[in-house]
Design an enzyme around this catalytic site. Structure first.
Site, mmCIF file in Angstrom:
data_model
loop_
_atom_site.group_PDB
_atom_site.id
_atom_site.type_symbol
_atom_site.label_atom_id
_atom_site.label_comp_id
_atom_site.label_asym_id
_atom_site.label_seq_id
_atom_site.Cartn_x
_atom_site.Cartn_y
_atom_site.Cartn_z
ATOM 1 N N GLY A 96 -2.319 3.998 -3.916
ATOM 2 C CA GLY A 96 -2.163 2.824 -4.758
ATOM 3 C C GLY A 96 -1.243 2.992 -5.949
ATOM 4 O O GLY A 96 -1.229 2.125 -6.830
ATOM 5 N N SER A 123 -5.530 1.914 -0.241
ATOM 6 C CA SER A 123 -4.357 2.367 0.494
ATOM 7 C C SER A 123 -4.740 3.298 1.646
ATOM 8 O O SER A 123 -5.821 3.170 2.225
ATOM 9 C CB SER A 123 -3.339 2.988 -0.459
ATOM 10 O OG SER A 123 -2.621 1.984 -1.155
ATOM 11 N N TYR A 153 0.840 -1.195 0.000
ATOM 12 C CA TYR A 153 0.000 0.000 0.000
ATOM 13 C C TYR A 153 0.873 1.242 0.000
ATOM 14 O O TYR A 153 2.095 1.183 0.180
ATOM 15 C CB TYR A 153 -0.950 -0.001 1.212
ATOM 16 C CG TYR A 153 -0.260 0.236 2.538
ATOM 17 C CD1 TYR A 153 -0.114 1.521 3.060
ATOM 18 C CD2 TYR A 153 0.261 -0.830 3.280
ATOM 19 C CE1 TYR A 153 0.535 1.744 4.267
ATOM 20 C CE2 TYR A 153 0.891 -0.623 4.483
ATOM 21 C CZ TYR A 153 1.033 0.665 4.974
ATOM 22 O OH TYR A 153 1.680 0.884 6.172
ATOM 23 N N CYS A 154 0.230 2.391 -0.201
ATOM 24 C CA CYS A 154 0.911 3.685 -0.147
ATOM 25 C C CYS A 154 -0.138 4.715 0.206
ATOM 26 O O CYS A 154 -0.951 4.478 1.092
ATOM 27 C CB CYS A 154 1.624 3.989 -1.464
ATOM 28 S SG CYS A 154 0.532 3.989 -2.901
ATOM 29 N N GLY A 155 -0.145 5.868 -0.477
ATOM 30 C CA GLY A 155 -1.175 6.852 -0.230
ATOM 31 C C GLY A 155 -2.448 6.566 -0.997
ATOM 32 O O GLY A 155 -3.546 6.612 -0.453
#
Length: 296
Positions: A257, A280, A253-255
């Protein structure tokens, strides 16, 4: 008159192709080159994502490349940024770029490859196998002194592509919550920069990472001088925090995707079938009770 695309497929040799390979095949009628660039800009109203189309048209692109709008055309409208599109929306967007079952695709961006990886992820997860990322993106193409083109290139006419959703490419919030709660086995991987992971920076309302996560930033799987993808033992060492648990499922995940797709792309190249948590942190933080951990 539009030249018919030959029926026999052009198959990229790998999920990554070099500028040399692209240059050799650039004028093949079976190939569609895609610029998937998105730019982040600071405005008086705050940070926002904007299309890279103007740079594509004015600053130059790989000759013959078409532009993919990841903000609108290749995302589903809704409350979150860059939500993956429905199969129907994806098929329409691909056809509008001249992509169908007879074509191969090479995608690049002007950043560090995570936008290109997101485009690759959308296609591959929808069963479109004939897609590869240009290693090093436009920076590598420029560094080799290769030709650029400006202006608009009309896409070729295309039929409706055949898309079939493939399992294992996407994860949702429920899967992540089960891992956090210890109800399911898995490794959560944050693809954001280390300072964001620690909670020292970031634009989100709350800082930090999902409990139990390890950090494999998308930039860490690239050679910093060239933006080319790492390989072999060097790549394995960068991915080790995510792969040390052996056969445990990996969710990245991130902020929103995008960076996650870059790290997950590297994991898949190395033989680890990671999934991307599409929502995310945008989705995770929509729940005020969802926990975050900081190391600051």
């Amino acid at each position: 008159m539009t030249t018919p695309v030959p029926r026999n497929p052009l198959e990229p040799p790998d999920d990554l192709v070099s500028p040399e390979w692209l240059a050799e095949h650039l004028h093949d009628e079976r190939l569609v080159v895609v610029d998937a660039t998105v730019l982040g800009v600071e405005t008086p109203a705050g940070f926002r994502w904007v299309s890279g189309l103007d740079d594509h048209l004015i600053e130059g692109h790989v000759p013959g490349a078409v532009f993919a709008d990841l903000i609108d055309e290749f995302s589903e409208p809704g409350p979150r940024t860059f939500t993956r599109p429905s199969p129907e929306r994806l098929a329409r967007a691909l056809r509008s770029l001249g992509i169908d079952d007879r074509t191969a695709v090479v995608v690049y961006d002007t950043s560090i490859g995570h936008w290109a990886a997101r485009f690759w992820w959308l296609l591959r997860s929808a069963g479109f196998a004939n897609v590869a990322v240009l290693d090093g993106g436009l920076a590598a193409w420029r560094a080799e002194g290769r030709e650029l083109e400006t202006g608009f290139r009309a896409p070729r006419r295309a039929d409706e592509p055949t898309l079939v959703t493939r399992a294992g490419y996407w994860a949702d919030g429920d899967e992540v919550r089960r891992i956090v709660a210890g109800e399911a086995n898995g490794v959560l991987v944050c693809a954001l920069p280390p300072a964001d992971f620690r909670g020292e920076s970031g634009r989100r309302a709350r800082a930090g990472h999902i409990p139990g996560s390890v950090n494999v930033p998308v930039g860490s799987v690239l050679a910093p001088e060239t933006r080319r993808s790492l390989t072999g033992d060097e790549l394995a060492a960068r991915l080790a925090p995510a792969t040390g648990a052996g056969a445990a499922p990996i969710i990245v995940y991130c902020g929103a995707g995008i960076a996650a797709a870059g790290t997950a792309f590297a994991l898949r190249r190395a033989g680890h079938p990671a999934a991307v948590y599409d929502g995310s942190l945008e989705e995770w933080l929509a729940d005020p009770e969802a926990p975050l951990v900081t190391l600051a």
